[in-house]
Design an enzyme around this catalytic site. Structure first.
Site, mmCIF file in Angstrom:
data_model
loop_
_atom_site.group_PDB
_atom_site.id
_atom_site.type_symbol
_atom_site.label_atom_id
_atom_site.label_comp_id
_atom_site.label_asym_id
_atom_site.label_seq_id
_atom_site.Cartn_x
_atom_site.Cartn_y
_atom_site.Cartn_z
ATOM 1 N N GLY A 23 36.118 43.515 43.689
ATOM 2 C CA GLY A 23 36.701 43.850 42.388
ATOM 3 C C GLY A 23 35.751 43.582 41.242
ATOM 4 O O GLY A 23 36.128 42.975 40.243
ATOM 5 N N ASP A 79 39.387 49.155 49.428
ATOM 6 C CA ASP A 79 40.603 48.398 49.101
ATOM 7 C C ASP A 79 40.576 47.161 49.992
ATOM 8 O O ASP A 79 40.651 47.275 51.218
ATOM 9 C CB ASP A 79 41.822 49.276 49.404
ATOM 10 C CG ASP A 79 43.135 48.559 49.130
ATOM 11 O OD1 ASP A 79 43.153 47.313 49.064
ATOM 12 O OD2 ASP A 79 44.150 49.256 49.001
ATOM 13 N N VAL A 80 40.475 45.990 49.390
ATOM 14 C CA VAL A 80 40.303 44.775 50.200
ATOM 15 C C VAL A 80 41.512 44.483 51.099
ATOM 16 O O VAL A 80 41.395 43.744 52.074
ATOM 17 C CB VAL A 80 39.965 43.526 49.351
ATOM 18 C CG1 VAL A 80 38.613 43.661 48.689
ATOM 19 C CG2 VAL A 80 41.067 43.216 48.352
ATOM 20 N N ASN A 82 37.115 37.946 44.505
ATOM 21 C CA ASN A 82 37.569 38.004 43.115
ATOM 22 C C ASN A 82 38.726 38.986 42.912
ATOM 23 O O ASN A 82 39.531 38.799 42.003
ATOM 24 C CB ASN A 82 36.381 38.393 42.226
ATOM 25 C CG ASN A 82 36.812 38.805 40.837
ATOM 26 O OD1 ASN A 82 37.144 37.968 40.003
ATOM 27 N ND2 ASN A 82 36.851 40.116 40.579
ATOM 28 N N SER A 87 43.444 30.685 40.186
ATOM 29 C CA SER A 87 43.948 30.739 38.810
ATOM 30 C C SER A 87 44.631 29.426 38.446
ATOM 31 O O SER A 87 45.198 28.752 39.322
ATOM 32 C CB SER A 87 44.985 31.861 38.680
ATOM 33 O OG SER A 87 45.654 31.774 37.439
ATOM 34 N N TYR A 131 52.419 35.690 42.366
ATOM 35 C CA TYR A 131 51.009 35.447 42.006
ATOM 36 C C TYR A 131 50.669 33.955 42.134
ATOM 37 O O TYR A 131 49.621 33.584 42.670
ATOM 38 C CB TYR A 131 50.800 35.945 40.580
ATOM 39 C CG TYR A 131 49.389 35.849 40.036
ATOM 40 C CD1 TYR A 131 48.395 36.723 40.463
ATOM 41 C CD2 TYR A 131 49.060 34.901 39.057
ATOM 42 C CE1 TYR A 131 47.118 36.650 39.935
ATOM 43 C CE2 TYR A 131 47.788 34.829 38.521
ATOM 44 C CZ TYR A 131 46.816 35.708 38.970
ATOM 45 O OH TYR A 131 45.545 35.636 38.444
ATOM 46 N N ALA A 185 52.136 31.741 44.043
ATOM 47 C CA ALA A 185 52.113 31.374 45.472
ATOM 48 C C ALA A 185 50.794 31.823 46.103
ATOM 49 O O ALA A 185 50.170 31.077 46.876
ATOM 50 C CB ALA A 185 53.292 32.016 46.195
ATOM 51 N N LYS A 190 47.914 32.388 44.558
ATOM 52 C CA LYS A 190 46.760 31.675 43.993
ATOM 53 C C LYS A 190 46.699 30.225 44.472
ATOM 54 O O LYS A 190 45.605 29.679 44.652
ATOM 55 C CB LYS A 190 46.789 31.754 42.462
ATOM 56 C CG LYS A 190 46.490 33.160 41.919
ATOM 57 C CD LYS A 190 45.120 33.651 42.370
ATOM 58 C CE LYS A 190 44.701 34.957 41.752
ATOM 59 N NZ LYS A 190 43.404 35.448 42.254
HETATM 60 P P1 NAP Z 1 41.189 42.789 36.086
HETATM 61 O O1 NAP Z 1 40.463 42.971 34.819
HETATM 62 O O2 NAP Z 1 42.589 43.303 36.222
HETATM 63 O O3 NAP Z 1 40.305 43.333 37.289
HETATM 64 C C1 NAP Z 1 40.790 43.243 38.588
HETATM 65 C C2 NAP Z 1 39.730 43.724 39.514
HETATM 66 O O4 NAP Z 1 40.235 43.619 40.838
HETATM 67 C C3 NAP Z 1 39.384 45.175 39.270
HETATM 68 O O5 NAP Z 1 37.995 45.313 39.334
HETATM 69 C C4 NAP Z 1 40.065 45.902 40.434
HETATM 70 O O6 NAP Z 1 39.351 47.021 40.903
HETATM 71 C C5 NAP Z 1 40.020 44.839 41.500
HETATM 72 N N1 NAP Z 1 41.030 45.065 42.523
HETATM 73 C C6 NAP Z 1 42.365 44.999 42.403
HETATM 74 N N2 NAP Z 1 42.944 45.302 43.569
HETATM 75 C C7 NAP Z 1 41.942 45.558 44.447
HETATM 76 C C8 NAP Z 1 41.894 45.912 45.806
HETATM 77 N N3 NAP Z 1 43.019 46.088 46.516
HETATM 78 N N4 NAP Z 1 40.699 46.105 46.396
HETATM 79 C C9 NAP Z 1 39.550 45.937 45.688
HETATM 80 N N5 NAP Z 1 39.529 45.598 44.391
HETATM 81 C C10 NAP Z 1 40.707 45.406 43.786
HETATM 82 O O7 NAP Z 1 41.296 41.252 36.468
HETATM 83 P P2 NAP Z 1 40.400 40.012 36.042
HETATM 84 O O8 NAP Z 1 41.062 39.369 34.898
HETATM 85 O O9 NAP Z 1 38.970 40.387 35.960
HETATM 86 O O10 NAP Z 1 40.694 39.099 37.317
HETATM 87 C C11 NAP Z 1 39.738 38.866 38.342
HETATM 88 C C12 NAP Z 1 40.250 37.720 39.202
HETATM 89 O O11 NAP Z 1 40.433 36.575 38.387
HETATM 90 C C13 NAP Z 1 41.610 38.016 39.835
HETATM 91 O O12 NAP Z 1 41.669 37.451 41.121
HETATM 92 C C14 NAP Z 1 42.569 37.291 38.923
HETATM 93 O O13 NAP Z 1 43.755 36.930 39.586
HETATM 94 C C15 NAP Z 1 41.740 36.086 38.530
HETATM 95 N N6 NAP Z 1 42.147 35.448 37.288
HETATM 96 C C16 NAP Z 1 42.231 36.154 36.124
HETATM 97 C C17 NAP Z 1 42.653 35.505 34.966
HETATM 98 C C18 NAP Z 1 42.772 36.208 33.647
HETATM 99 O O14 NAP Z 1 43.391 35.633 32.727
HETATM 100 N N7 NAP Z 1 42.195 37.386 33.445
HETATM 101 C C19 NAP Z 1 42.976 34.151 35.004
HETATM 102 C C20 NAP Z 1 42.878 33.465 36.210
HETATM 103 C C21 NAP Z 1 42.462 34.137 37.336
HETATM 104 P P3 NAP Z 1 39.632 48.537 40.438
HETATM 105 O O15 NAP Z 1 39.593 48.548 38.947
HETATM 106 O O16 NAP Z 1 38.530 49.312 41.063
HETATM 107 O O17 NAP Z 1 40.989 48.908 40.970
#
Ligand code: NAP
Length: 247
Positions: free
Chosen positions: A12, A63-64, A90, A142, A155, A157, A159
């Site tokens: 991702g 798709d992971v 990620n 997270s 989510y 659960a 994380k």
């Molecule tokens: P984001 O902007 O929504 O990006 C999510 C990424 O995950 C995208 O690149 C998406 O790819 C990819 N993805 C989703 N489903 C996928 C799948 N089935 N196979 C492959 N790729 C997939 O999210 P982010 O904020 O960067 O979050 C990244 C990580 O950090 C996540 O695990 C999230 O839970 C964690 N996190 C985020 C926050 C926050 O506040 N933003 C806080 C804590 C933790 P496509 O666009 O190609 O679909």
């Protein structure tokens, strides 16, 4: 920190936190596999950004949650750069609803991507990480996995499930000299929080001692350390990057 010759697979990583990690590792000279599910154009932009920063990169659709797709992801990595030294799990999604309204489909979807994707990728790249000199598994969890969050039972659960998984794999990898760690970001300015109404964001920020959301760079800098040889003696840890939300 030089990552030259080190191959890093980041799931991702077309956008958001994953992209930030790709750019940081790229600027240290790494070979980066930029995995995406649907954001093809953004993935190619990330590849260009990594290469401009001094690394090498290839985009790989998968798709992971789909095991065969992850097998193909491993093949792309091996053909482009050889075995992986670093895997960053990620990719993650949310599907929010207050628990009484949450459907089984929303539960399963979040588990399939956030935990199932981590399972698939870690298993496909396990031998690479085990055999690597100083292999690294880094799972992006997270703060919600620690604290819970209204409307995010699925989510939260998933994380917090990453914590136990990471500690177990850290034990299993240790004999081979490789490490596994978790990073638990706080609320970070990406598309994932874009949909949160301003009023709610203001309330969240009011509860953060450092009085701001995280930027992608705040998270990527910690992943960069964990991916590097400087973190050799750190394993099985959950590193909070949340502006003091636990204080
Ligand atoms: P984001 O902007 O929504 O990006 C999510 C990424 O995950 C995208 O690149 C998406 O790819 C990819 N993805 C989703 N489903 C996928 C799948 N089935 N196979 C492959 N790729 C997939 O999210 P982010 O904020 O960067 O979050 C990244 C990580 O950090 C996540 O695990 C999230 O839970 C964690 N996190 C985020 C926050 C926050 O506040 N933003 C806080 C804590 C933790 P496509 O666009 O190609 O679909």
């Amino acid at each position: 920190m030089s990552m030259e010759g080190r191959t890093c697979v980041i799931t991702g990583s077309a956008r958001g936190i994953g992209r930030g990690i790709a750019e940081h590792l790229g600027s240290d000279g790494a070979n980066v596999v930029v995995n995406y599910r649907s954001s093809e154009d953004a993935a190619h932009e990330t590849v260009d950004a990594v290469e401009s920063a001094g690394g090498n990169a290839v985009a790989a659709q998968a798709d992971v949650a789909n095991r065969e797709a992850v097998e193909r992801l491993r093949d792309v990595c091996h053909e482009a750069f050889g075995p992986a030294d670093v895997l960053v799990n990620n990719a993650g999604i949310t599907a929010d609803h207050q628990f009484t309204e949450m459907t089984r489909e929303e539960w399963d979807r979040v588990m399939d991507v956030n935990l199932g994707g981590m399972f698939n990728c870690t298993q496909e790249f396990y031998d690479d990480i085990w055999n690597a000199e100083e292999g690294r598994l880094i799972n992006i969890s997270s703060v919600v996995g620690k604290q819970g969050n209204f409307g995010q039972a699925n989510y939260a659960a998933a994380k917090s499930g990453m914590f136990g998984f990471t500690r177990t794999i850290a034990l299993e990898l240790a004999q081979g000299g490789s490490t596994a760690n978790c990073v638990a970001p706080g609320f970070t300015r990406t598309d994932m929080v874009e949909s949160v109404p301003d009023k709610v964001l203001d309330r969240i920020i009011a509860g953060i001692p450092l009085e701001r959301l995280a930027e992608v760079e705040d998270i990527a800098a910690v992943v960069r350390f964990l991916a590097s040889e400087d973190s050799s003696y750190v394993t099985g840890e959950v590193i909070d990057v949340n502006g003091g939300m636990d204080l």
